[in-house]
Design a protein around this motif. Sequence first.
Motif, PDB file in Angstrom:
ATOM      1  N   GLU A 165       0.889  -1.129  -0.008  1.00  0.00           N
ATOM      2  CA  GLU A 165       0.018   0.283  -0.207  1.00  0.00           C
ATOM      3  C   GLU A 165       0.970   1.165  -0.046  1.00  0.00           C
ATOM      4  N   GLN A 168       2.579   1.670  -3.623  1.00  0.00           N
ATOM      5  CA  GLN A 168       1.634   2.186  -4.319  1.00  0.00           C
ATOM      6  C   GLN A 168       1.471   3.671  -4.169  1.00  0.00           C
ATOM      7  N   GLU A 172       2.757   6.903  -6.960  1.00  0.00           N
ATOM      8  CA  GLU A 172       1.884   7.832  -7.449  1.00  0.00           C
ATOM      9  C   GLU A 172       2.333   9.262  -6.973  1.00  0.00           C
TER      10      GLU A 172
ATOM     11  N   ILE B  88      -4.512  13.383  -3.641  1.00  0.00           N
ATOM     12  CA  ILE B  88      -5.473  11.948  -3.385  1.00  0.00           C
ATOM     13  C   ILE B  88      -4.517  11.167  -4.141  1.00  0.00           C
ATOM     14  N   PHE B  89      -4.382  10.063  -3.786  1.00  0.00           N
ATOM     15  CA  PHE B  89      -3.884   9.023  -4.640  1.00  0.00           C
ATOM     16  C   PHE B  89      -5.031   8.152  -5.637  1.00  0.00           C
ATOM     17  N   THR B  90      -4.886   8.602  -6.630  1.00  0.00           N
ATOM     18  CA  THR B  90      -6.282   8.374  -7.678  1.00  0.00           C
ATOM     19  C   THR B  90      -6.185   6.992  -8.135  1.00  0.00           C
ATOM     20  N   ARG B  91      -5.105   6.211  -7.768  1.00  0.00           N
ATOM     21  CA  ARG B  91      -5.180   4.966  -8.513  1.00  0.00           C
ATOM     22  C   ARG B  91      -5.504   3.945  -7.389  1.00  0.00           C
ATOM     23  N   MET B  92      -5.647   4.524  -6.189  1.00  0.00           N
ATOM     24  CA  MET B  92      -6.075   3.615  -4.998  1.00  0.00           C
ATOM     25  C   MET B  92      -7.284   3.804  -4.585  1.00  0.00           C
ATOM     26  N   ALA B  96      -8.131   2.822   0.983  1.00  0.00           N
ATOM     27  CA  ALA B  96      -6.886   2.831   1.140  1.00  0.00           C
ATOM     28  C   ALA B  96      -6.400   4.119   1.370  1.00  0.00           C
TER      29      ALA B  96
END
Lengths: 296, 232
Positions: A165, A168, A172, B88-92, B96
């Motif tokens: 997590e 990831q 990003e 924001i973590f757009t792909r999560m 999450a």
Amino acid sequence: METAGQIVSWIYQYFDNFGFLLLAGVGLILIYSMMGVINMAHGELMMIGAYVAVSAFHAGAPVLVAIVLAGLGAGLAGVIIEQLVIRHFYNQLLSSLVVTWGISLIISQGTLLLLGPSVMNMPTPLGSFSVGPFAFGVYRLVMFAAALVLIGGVWAIFRWTRLGERAQATMENPAMARALGIDTRRVYMLTFGLGAALGGIAGAMFAMTATISPFFGQNYTPMAFITVVVGGGASPILGLAYAGLYLAGVQTITSNVFNEYVGYVSVMAAAFLALLVMPSGISDFLERRRTRATQR
Amino acid sequence: MELKIASLTSGYGRVQIVNNVSLAVRPAEITAVIGRNGVGKTTLIKTIIGALPAASGSISFGAADVTRLGPAERARLGIGYVPQGRGIFTRMTVAANLALGAGVGRAASPDLERALAFFPILGKRLSQLAGSMSGGEQQQLAIGRILAGRPGIMLLDEPSEGIQPSIVQEIGLIVRRLRDEVGLAIMIVEQNLALIQAVADTCLVMDKGAIIARIAPGELSDPDVAQRYLAI
Ligand SMILES: Nc1ncnc2c1ncn2[C@@H]1O[C@H](COP(=O)(O)OP(=O)(O)OP(=O)(O)O)[C@@H](O)[C@H]1O
Ligand SMILES: [Mg+2]
């Protein structure tokens, strides 16, 4: 029976080529998509894995244990390289290419000095089966399956663990990840170690199909490199899968219609064409198209 | 916890932007930093969270001098950051994203209950990819994410930017509740007059990287004052 054998042969070759690209590329693309570095020393990490596996095997270790040790050895080597050098070059594609290329030369030449030019071997396990007049090694299919298992493992780590997590998030938006308390340096180190370990495992698997010498890595780096660049860094797993499917397809067809050499050259040509259409790779291309679709 | 900044300067490389800024943000108090585009508001916030190094001066948070700490260490002490553009973590997934908020103030586990109590709409979106939400929802997620941790302060950088007025109003109400119910120290960078007046206890006016005035939010009702400090 003759035609059946021919068809099986083509399918078999396709999976053999596909598995080769997946195994060679899996660790490399993970590092690339996370840190924006293409590690030209990836083949040397595979070479380290190969030597560890062969030594362990000749010392009496079962094949599976030898493979695990290869992963650990290459992973450790990767962490050391990352801490000493590569962490200073994250997201600098060109400098990191030069630097990792240098590391690759140092490791391969160093191994040559240390171990001499002698080659080592490890038997190919598992025998073969035949369809009509054609015989097929079982181990090649095992390599393909192993590639899938490794990719599945990477996916599971990303999807189900806390490290995944954080990785990831770091991938990003590293600045935001840090602002939420994530130690991104540690994430990078562990990811690099994981990528190196995957290289080591791949090296151990290839060690059972090839002779091992200090320049073992040179047989794998170019193909891994091409697969990763064609795949793109937006999504390591999808990128690898699409690039592998595509390049292995081209290679299988052209090397059957013409010969192995044409097959190899065709992979380069196919990569060239793909990059003309999708300059930053297949997964980046798809991601961008999807983002545009959701914004509408 | 109280944030104290003394004679802070910072910038990008050799270009100095933030110029000798001193200020304090106390618990249960909302301090607004206002000023025209490009005066250095975001640069100031980024220096507070440690994304940019301080060239000189000092930053303390509670009892700790954080001037030399990295951003992750500051976050773990409880400095919560809601960036301009939301981060924001757009792909999560939304869930999450919220879970990652636990790193702020080193919460043992994410306080989803609190985040969802302030932003119930996120509860319906938990398994959705954060990038598929509207700008307003993403802004709520960015604030909710910090609330899932244990922040001692929340720094908001233009939360109204690109968001429809009804949601801006709602965010204003929630920021006030965070002051009153949670007792958070809050620093908000804004150019939206309505939002500033709705939430701020005090306004610091920034120009060319320096704090040039401290005014009460009521003073901005005078169009001349608003014109002078915000140049809308
Ligand atoms: N990464 C950077 N490198 C160099 N200069 C920068 C960088 N980011 C911003 N600047 C400059 O620093 C100055 C202050 O920018 P900053 O983003 O802090 O302003 P701001 O007050 O937040 O503006 P806005 O209201 O538009 O968000 C501007 O002149 C800008 O051009
Ligand atoms: Mg700004």
